[in-house]
Structure formats: C-alpha cells, structure tokens
Design a protein around this motif. Structure first.
Motif, PDB file in Angstrom:
ATOM      1  N   ALA A   3      81.840  83.033 104.386  1.00 27.77           N
ATOM      2  CA  ALA A   3      80.720  82.231 104.864  1.00 27.77           C
ATOM      3  C   ALA A   3      79.394  82.754 104.311  1.00 27.77           C
ATOM      4  CB  ALA A   3      80.697  82.231 106.391  1.00 27.77           C
ATOM      5  N   TYR A   4      79.264  84.070 104.188  1.00 30.65           N
ATOM      6  CA  TYR A   4      78.035  84.643 103.644  1.00 30.65           C
ATOM      7  C   TYR A   4      77.848  84.267 102.172  1.00 30.65           C
ATOM      8  CZ  TYR A   4      77.653  87.400 107.878  1.00 30.65           C
ATOM      9  OH  TYR A   4      77.530  87.789 109.177  1.00 30.65           O
ATOM     10  N   GLN A   5      78.930  84.254 101.440  1.00 27.60           N
ATOM     11  CA  GLN A   5      78.846  83.873 100.031  1.00 27.60           C
ATOM     12  C   GLN A   5      78.463  82.405  99.887  1.00 27.60           C
ATOM     13  OE1 GLN A   5      82.750  85.057  98.785  1.00 27.60           O
ATOM     14  NE2 GLN A   5      82.042  87.023  97.958  1.00 27.60           N
ATOM     15  N   GLN A   6      78.971  81.568 100.766  1.00 33.19           N
ATOM     16  CA  GLN A   6      78.614  80.155 100.734  1.00 33.19           C
ATOM     17  C   GLN A   6      77.134  79.961 101.042  1.00 33.19           C
ATOM     18  OE1 GLN A   6      81.245  78.216 103.461  1.00 33.19           O
ATOM     19  NE2 GLN A   6      82.961  78.222 102.026  1.00 33.19           N
ATOM     20  N   VAL A   7      76.617  80.689 102.007  1.00 36.53           N
ATOM     21  CA  VAL A   7      75.195  80.595 102.344  1.00 36.53           C
ATOM     22  C   VAL A   7      74.346  81.090 101.185  1.00 36.53           C
ATOM     23  CG1 VAL A   7      73.394  81.510 103.873  1.00 36.53           C
ATOM     24  CG2 VAL A   7      75.554  80.725 104.834  1.00 36.53           C
ATOM     25  N   LEU A   8      74.747  82.190 100.564  1.00 40.24           N
ATOM     26  CA  LEU A   8      74.012  82.722  99.426  1.00 40.24           C
ATOM     27  C   LEU A   8      74.032  81.737  98.260  1.00 40.24           C
ATOM     28  CD1 LEU A   8      72.467  85.101  98.176  1.00 40.24           C
ATOM     29  CD2 LEU A   8      74.669  85.988  97.423  1.00 40.24           C
ATOM     30  N   LEU A   9      75.177  81.147  97.988  1.00 39.68           N
ATOM     31  CA  LEU A   9      75.293  80.164  96.918  1.00 39.68           C
ATOM     32  C   LEU A   9      74.413  78.950  97.202  1.00 39.68           C
ATOM     33  CD1 LEU A   9      76.718  79.404  94.268  1.00 39.68           C
ATOM     34  CD2 LEU A   9      78.483  78.312  95.665  1.00 39.68           C
ATOM     35  N   PHE A  10      74.404  78.495  98.437  1.00 40.80           N
ATOM     36  CA  PHE A  10      73.568  77.360  98.819  1.00 40.80           C
ATOM     37  C   PHE A  10      72.085  77.697  98.668  1.00 40.80           C
ATOM     38  CE2 PHE A  10      71.483  74.615 101.976  1.00 40.80           C
ATOM     39  CZ  PHE A  10      71.904  73.383 101.502  1.00 40.80           C
ATOM     40  N   ALA A  11      71.678  78.888  99.076  1.00 43.83           N
ATOM     41  CA  ALA A  11      70.281  79.307  98.951  1.00 43.83           C
ATOM     42  C   ALA A  11      69.876  79.417  97.484  1.00 43.83           C
ATOM     43  CB  ALA A  11      70.062  80.638  99.669  1.00 43.83           C
ATOM     44  N   LEU A  12      70.758  79.962  96.640  1.00 39.26           N
ATOM     45  CA  LEU A  12      70.454  80.062  95.213  1.00 39.26           C
ATOM     46  C   LEU A  12      70.355  78.683  94.564  1.00 39.26           C
ATOM     47  CD1 LEU A  12      72.623  83.120  94.127  1.00 39.26           C
ATOM     48  CD2 LEU A  12      70.134  83.003  94.333  1.00 39.26           C
ATOM     49  N   ALA A  13      71.222  77.769  94.968  1.00 40.20           N
ATOM     50  CA  ALA A  13      71.147  76.404  94.436  1.00 40.20           C
ATOM     51  C   ALA A  13      69.845  75.738  94.860  1.00 40.20           C
ATOM     52  CB  ALA A  13      72.342  75.580  94.920  1.00 40.20           C
ATOM     53  N   GLY A  14      69.411  75.958  96.081  1.00 42.24           N
ATOM     54  CA  GLY A  14      68.139  75.410  96.535  1.00 42.24           C
ATOM     55  C   GLY A  14      66.963  76.003  95.791  1.00 42.24           C
ATOM     56  N   LEU A  15      66.997  77.313  95.568  1.00 45.17           N
ATOM     57  CA  LEU A  15      65.928  77.975  94.830  1.00 45.17           C
ATOM     58  C   LEU A  15      65.878  77.478  93.388  1.00 45.17           C
ATOM     59  CD1 LEU A  15      63.730  80.178  94.846  1.00 45.17           C
ATOM     60  CD2 LEU A  15      65.496  81.776  94.124  1.00 45.17           C
ATOM     61  N   LEU A  16      67.029  77.350  92.765  1.00 43.89           N
ATOM     62  CA  LEU A  16      67.085  76.853  91.395  1.00 43.89           C
ATOM     63  C   LEU A  16      66.556  75.419  91.313  1.00 43.89           C
ATOM     64  CD1 LEU A  16      67.958  77.377  88.459  1.00 43.89           C
ATOM     65  CD2 LEU A  16      70.173  76.384  89.071  1.00 43.89           C
ATOM     66  N   THR A  17      66.925  74.588  92.263  1.00 49.32           N
ATOM     67  CA  THR A  17      66.439  73.208  92.291  1.00 49.32           C
ATOM     68  C   THR A  17      64.924  73.178  92.438  1.00 49.32           C
ATOM     69  OG1 THR A  17      68.514  72.466  93.288  1.00 49.32           O
ATOM     70  CG2 THR A  17      66.627  70.993  93.493  1.00 49.32           C
ATOM     71  N   ALA A  18      64.385  73.998  93.327  1.00 44.13           N
ATOM     72  CA  ALA A  18      62.937  74.043  93.523  1.00 44.13           C
ATOM     73  C   ALA A  18      62.228  74.496  92.255  1.00 44.13           C
ATOM     74  CB  ALA A  18      62.595  74.968  94.691  1.00 44.13           C
ATOM     75  N   LEU A  19      62.746  75.505  91.594  1.00 50.23           N
ATOM     76  CA  LEU A  19      62.119  75.991  90.368  1.00 50.23           C
ATOM     77  C   LEU A  19      62.165  74.951  89.253  1.00 50.23           C
ATOM     78  CD1 LEU A  19      63.321  79.704  90.330  1.00 50.23           C
ATOM     79  CD2 LEU A  19      61.039  78.831  90.860  1.00 50.23           C
ATOM     80  N   VAL A  20      63.277  74.254  89.136  1.00 49.02           N
ATOM     81  CA  VAL A  20      63.382  73.206  88.112  1.00 49.02           C
ATOM     82  C   VAL A  20      62.376  72.089  88.403  1.00 49.02           C
ATOM     83  CG1 VAL A  20      64.891  71.362  87.243  1.00 49.02           C
ATOM     84  CG2 VAL A  20      65.747  73.699  87.440  1.00 49.02           C
ATOM     85  N   LEU A  21      62.278  71.674  89.661  1.00 54.19           N
ATOM     86  CA  LEU A  21      61.335  70.610  89.998  1.00 54.19           C
ATOM     87  C   LEU A  21      59.896  71.048  89.797  1.00 54.19           C
ATOM     88  CD1 LEU A  21      63.037  69.069  93.145  1.00 54.19           C
ATOM     89  CD2 LEU A  21      62.889  68.110  90.855  1.00 54.19           C
ATOM     90  N   LEU A  22      59.569  72.290  90.109  1.00 56.32           N
ATOM     91  CA  LEU A  22      58.217  72.795  89.853  1.00 56.32           C
ATOM     92  C   LEU A  22      57.920  72.831  88.358  1.00 56.32           C
ATOM     93  CD1 LEU A  22      57.897  75.651  92.474  1.00 56.32           C
ATOM     94  CD2 LEU A  22      56.575  73.542  92.378  1.00 56.32           C
ATOM     95  N   GLY A  23      58.895  73.214  87.557  1.00 51.71           N
ATOM     96  CA  GLY A  23      58.709  73.228  86.108  1.00 51.71           C
ATOM     97  C   GLY A  23      58.499  71.830  85.549  1.00 51.71           C
ATOM     98  N   ILE A  24      59.266  70.869  86.032  1.00 48.63           N
ATOM     99  CA  ILE A  24      59.079  69.483  85.588  1.00 48.63           C
ATOM    100  C   ILE A  24      57.701  68.985  85.995  1.00 48.63           C
ATOM    101  CG2 ILE A  24      59.861  67.106  85.953  1.00 48.63           C
ATOM    102  CD1 ILE A  24      62.712  68.219  86.157  1.00 48.63           C
ATOM    103  N   GLY A  25      57.281  69.307  87.199  1.00 44.52           N
ATOM    104  CA  GLY A  25      55.956  68.894  87.657  1.00 44.52           C
ATOM    105  C   GLY A  25      54.843  69.493  86.830  1.00 44.52           C
ATOM    106  N   ARG A  26      54.979  70.745  86.442  1.00 46.98           N
ATOM    107  CA  ARG A  26      53.971  71.396  85.610  1.00 46.98           C
ATOM    108  C   ARG A  26      53.912  70.755  84.223  1.00 46.98           C
ATOM    109  NH1 ARG A  26      51.579  76.827  86.486  1.00 46.98           N
ATOM    110  NH2 ARG A  26      52.588  77.076  88.494  1.00 46.98           N
ATOM    111  N   TYR A  27      55.064  70.416  83.695  1.00 44.30           N
ATOM    112  CA  TYR A  27      55.117  69.794  82.378  1.00 44.30           C
ATOM    113  C   TYR A  27      54.490  68.404  82.422  1.00 44.30           C
ATOM    114  CZ  TYR A  27      57.034  67.550  78.234  1.00 44.30           C
ATOM    115  OH  TYR A  27      57.170  66.856  77.071  1.00 44.30           O
ATOM    116  N   VAL A  28      54.844  67.608  83.400  1.00 48.64           N
ATOM    117  CA  VAL A  28      54.310  66.255  83.517  1.00 48.64           C
ATOM    118  C   VAL A  28      52.820  66.296  83.835  1.00 48.64           C
ATOM    119  CG1 VAL A  28      54.412  64.139  84.895  1.00 48.64           C
ATOM    120  CG2 VAL A  28      56.509  65.238  84.138  1.00 48.64           C
ATOM    121  N   ASN A  29      52.389  67.193  84.697  1.00 44.44           N
ATOM    122  CA  ASN A  29      50.980  67.282  85.079  1.00 44.44           C
ATOM    123  C   ASN A  29      50.117  67.660  83.883  1.00 44.44           C
ATOM    124  OD1 ASN A  29      48.699  67.271  86.644  1.00 44.44           O
ATOM    125  ND2 ASN A  29      48.990  69.373  87.341  1.00 44.44           N
TER     126      ASN A  29
END
Length: 117
Positions: A3-29
């Motif tokens: 269960a801890y590994q699943q939570v860690l994987l989910f948190a990393l996926a969320g962090l990666l998604t946020a970073l990708v979206l911030l990068g796209i926003g910076r590029y478009v802006n």
C-alpha cells in the motif's frame, strides 16, 4: 506491491503531471506574452479600473444569497433522483429543507439585505 508503494507511485505520478503541466504553461505563456494578453480584462478595451480593485462590502450579501440558492440546487438533484423510490418521506424532508431556506430568505428580506443602497 504494498500500500505504501502504491501511495508513493500515485504521489510521483501527480508530481510528474504537475511539472509537465507547469512546463507546458511556461512554454505557451512565453509565446502569448503580448501587450493585449497582459491586460487584466482581455476584451479588447482598456480597463477602467485596476484588476486588483476592491469591491464594496454590499456585494457580500449577494454572494451569500447566491450560495443559498446554489446549495439548494446541489441538494435538490440527488433528491429528485431518489424521490420516486422514497415517496412521501423524501417529499417531507425536502419540504422541511425548502422551508428552512425560505425562512432564511424572509429573514434577509426583513433585514433589508436585498436593498442596493
């Protein structure tokens, strides 16, 4: 996978998604950073007031009344879904709910919350 590994994987996926979206926003802006896009109101007209200008406190009453009606609709939708299954019990409960809301509106009316003075 524990269960801890699943939570860690989910948190990393969320962090990666946020970073990708911030990068796209910076590029478009960077590409859309023109003078009209920097205006507070992008309607094509020059703004009359600053975007951070304050609103009068009387708008608070209207915001609270809007929330009153908005929450009424939020609770009426699930009620409408189960109304036929529950019958008179659901009808009575919604009647009490609407009565409380109407009493709140009548109180606001008596306290002159709807006046625009």
């Amino acid at each position: 996978m524990s269960a801890y590994q699943q939570v860690l994987l989910f948190a990393l996926a969320g962090l990666l998604t946020a970073l990708v979206l911030l990068g796209i926003g910076r590029y478009v802006n960077a590409r859309l950073n023109t003078e009209p896009a920097r205006r507070p109101f992008e309607s094509g007209e020059a703004p009359q007031v600053h975007a951070w200008s304050r609103f009068h406190v009387r708008f608070l009453n209207y915001a609270l009344i809007f929330l009153l009606f908005d929450m009424e609709m939020v609770f009426m939708y699930p009620w409408a879904v189960v109304f036929l299954d529950e019958g008179w019990k659901a009808f009575t409960e919604m009647g009490m709910f609407i009565t409380i809301l109407v009493l709140g509106i009548l109180y606001a009316w008596r306290e002159r919350a709807f006046d625009w003075d």
